[in-house]
Motif scaffolding. Structure first.
Motif, PDB file in Angstrom:
ATOM      1  N   UNK A  42     -44.948  32.440  45.299  1.00  0.00           N
ATOM      2  CA  UNK A  42     -46.044  31.808  45.692  1.00  0.00           C
ATOM      3  C   UNK A  42     -45.492  30.951  46.756  1.00  0.00           C
ATOM      4  N   UNK A  43     -46.769  30.470  47.316  1.00  0.00           N
ATOM      5  CA  UNK A  43     -47.108  29.873  48.532  1.00  0.00           C
ATOM      6  C   UNK A  43     -47.354  27.924  47.556  1.00  0.00           C
ATOM      7  N   UNK A  44     -47.414  26.639  48.551  1.00  0.00           N
ATOM      8  CA  UNK A  44     -46.984  25.712  47.421  1.00  0.00           C
ATOM      9  C   UNK A  44     -48.710  25.180  47.093  1.00  0.00           C
ATOM     10  N   UNK A  66     -56.188  22.520  34.112  1.00  0.00           N
ATOM     11  CA  UNK A  66     -56.493  22.928  33.620  1.00  0.00           C
ATOM     12  C   UNK A  66     -56.292  24.073  32.398  1.00  0.00           C
ATOM     13  N   UNK A 121     -56.406  28.436  40.709  1.00  0.00           N
ATOM     14  CA  UNK A 121     -55.939  27.642  39.424  1.00  0.00           C
ATOM     15  C   UNK A 121     -56.852  26.155  39.214  1.00  0.00           C
ATOM     16  N   UNK A 131     -56.203  28.649  33.225  1.00  0.00           N
ATOM     17  CA  UNK A 131     -55.109  29.552  33.888  1.00  0.00           C
ATOM     18  C   UNK A 131     -54.679  30.030  35.655  1.00  0.00           C
ATOM     19  N   UNK A 132     -53.974  30.583  35.905  1.00  0.00           N
ATOM     20  CA  UNK A 132     -54.466  31.256  36.927  1.00  0.00           C
ATOM     21  C   UNK A 132     -55.036  32.314  37.072  1.00  0.00           C
ATOM     22  N   UNK A 164     -56.747  36.198  39.723  1.00  0.00           N
ATOM     23  CA  UNK A 164     -56.814  36.373  40.608  1.00  0.00           C
ATOM     24  C   UNK A 164     -58.196  36.745  41.266  1.00  0.00           C
ATOM     25  N   UNK A 217     -54.796  33.804  44.434  1.00  0.00           N
ATOM     26  CA  UNK A 217     -54.929  33.002  43.528  1.00  0.00           C
ATOM     27  C   UNK A 217     -56.025  31.926  42.908  1.00  0.00           C
ATOM     28  N   UNK A 257     -53.792  29.799  45.925  1.00  0.00           N
ATOM     29  CA  UNK A 257     -51.903  29.657  46.267  1.00  0.00           C
ATOM     30  C   UNK A 257     -52.436  31.037  46.714  1.00  0.00           C
TER      31      UNK A 257
END
Lengths: 115, 115
Positions: free
Chosen positions: A105-107, A41, A38, A43-44, A46, A36, A90
Motif C-alpha cells: 500500500x501507499x501512504x 470506521x 477507506x 473496511x477497505x 476495492x 482501494x 490507497x
C-alpha cells in the motif's frame, strides 16, 4: 521489490469538480495495480484494478484510472466529485502473478470535498 | 453473502499482556492475509496463508507475533507481551482460489490499543 508513492497526502476539491489522485509505482515485474478506498470506521473497499488488460480501467462510483508504463503512473480520476467521495484512498501494487501475493500500500491520500 | 469478519473489533491491553485476534474469511477463499495499519498510515503486510500453509511471514515485526490457520479456514493472530508500538488496526483479508487475480476482500479490522 515493489512500492508505490502517493504524491499528495491530502487533496481538497469542490463538489462537482474533477478529482485527481496521483500514484507512481515501482515493480520488478509487470505489476497488478489497485485503488482501494477507506471510509471512516469502515473496511477497505476495492475501487478498481489493473491486471495487464486494458490500460484505462473503470471502477465503481464513476472512478477510473489509467496505467502508463512509460511514466510508471496509475493516477485515479473522477469527472465530478460528490460529497460521499470524502475518504482515504490507497494506491496498491502487487506482483501476484509472479509468486508474490501480498499487497503493498501507499501512504494514502485523504480526499476532502468542499460543499 | 457474508464478508470477512474479525473479532474483537476493539481490544485494550495492558503492556505485557498477550492478545489473540480472530479472522473468519469468506467461505471458500483459499488465501488469507494479515496487515497492520498504524494511525495515519497505509496497511502493511504481516503474513499470508494458502489454506493451512503459512507461505510468507516476512512482515511479522518480531517473534512476539504469531499467526496460525490450522484447518485452512479461521485464522488467529497472536501477539505476546504486547508493547505500546503494537497499537494499530489489524486487518484481515481473504482472496479467491489461486489462479484468479488476487482481489483481496478486507474485514473491518481489530483496533488494538496497548496502554
Amino acid at each position: 521489490a515493489q512500492s508505490v508513492t502517493q504524491l499528495d497526502s491530502h487533496v481538497s476539491v469542490s463538489e462537482g469538480t474533477p478529482v485527481l489522485l496521483r500514484c507512481n509505482y515501482s515493480s520488478s515485474y509487470s505489476p497488478s495495480l489497485f485503488w482501494y478506498v477507506q471510509h471512516p470506521n469502515k473496511g477497505l473497499q476495492l475501487l478498481l484494478k489493473y491486471t495487464s488488460a486494458a490500460t484505462l480501467v473503470k471502477g465503481i462510483n464513476g472512478f477510473e484510472a489509467e496505467f502508463k508504463k512509460s511514466e510508471t503512473s496509475f493516477h485515479l480520476t473522477k469527472p465530478s466529485a460528490h460529497m460521499s467521495d470524502a475518504a482515504e484512498y490507497f494506491c496498491v501494487v502487487s506482483d501476484w502473478g509472479f509468486g508474490n501475493e501480498k499487497l503493498t500500500f501507499g501512504t494514502g491520500t485523504r480526499l476532502t470535498i468542499i460543499p | 453473502g457474508a464478508g470477512v469478519s474479525q473479532s474483537p473489533r476493539y481490544k485494550v491491553a495492558k503492556r505485557g499482556q498477550d492478545v489473540a485476534l480472530r479472522c473468519d474469511p469468506i467461505s471458500g477463499h483459499v488465501s488469507l492475509f494479515w496487515y497492520q495499519q498504524a494511525l495515519g498510515q497505509g496497511p502493511e503486510f504481516l503474513t499470508y496463508f494458502q489454506n493451512e500453509a503459512q507461505l510468507d511471514k516476512s512482515g511479522l515485526p518480531s517473534d512476539r507475533f504469531f499467526a496460525e490457520r490450522p484447518e485452512g479456514s479461521v485464522s488467529t493472530l497472536k501477539i505476546q507481551r504486547t508493547q505500546q508500538e503494537d497499537s494499530a488496526v489489524y486487518l484481515c483479508a481473504s482472496s479467491p482460489p489461486v489462479g484468479a487475480y488476487n482481489e483481496q476482500f478486507f474485514g473491518p479490522g481489530t483496533r488494538l490499543t496497548v496502554l
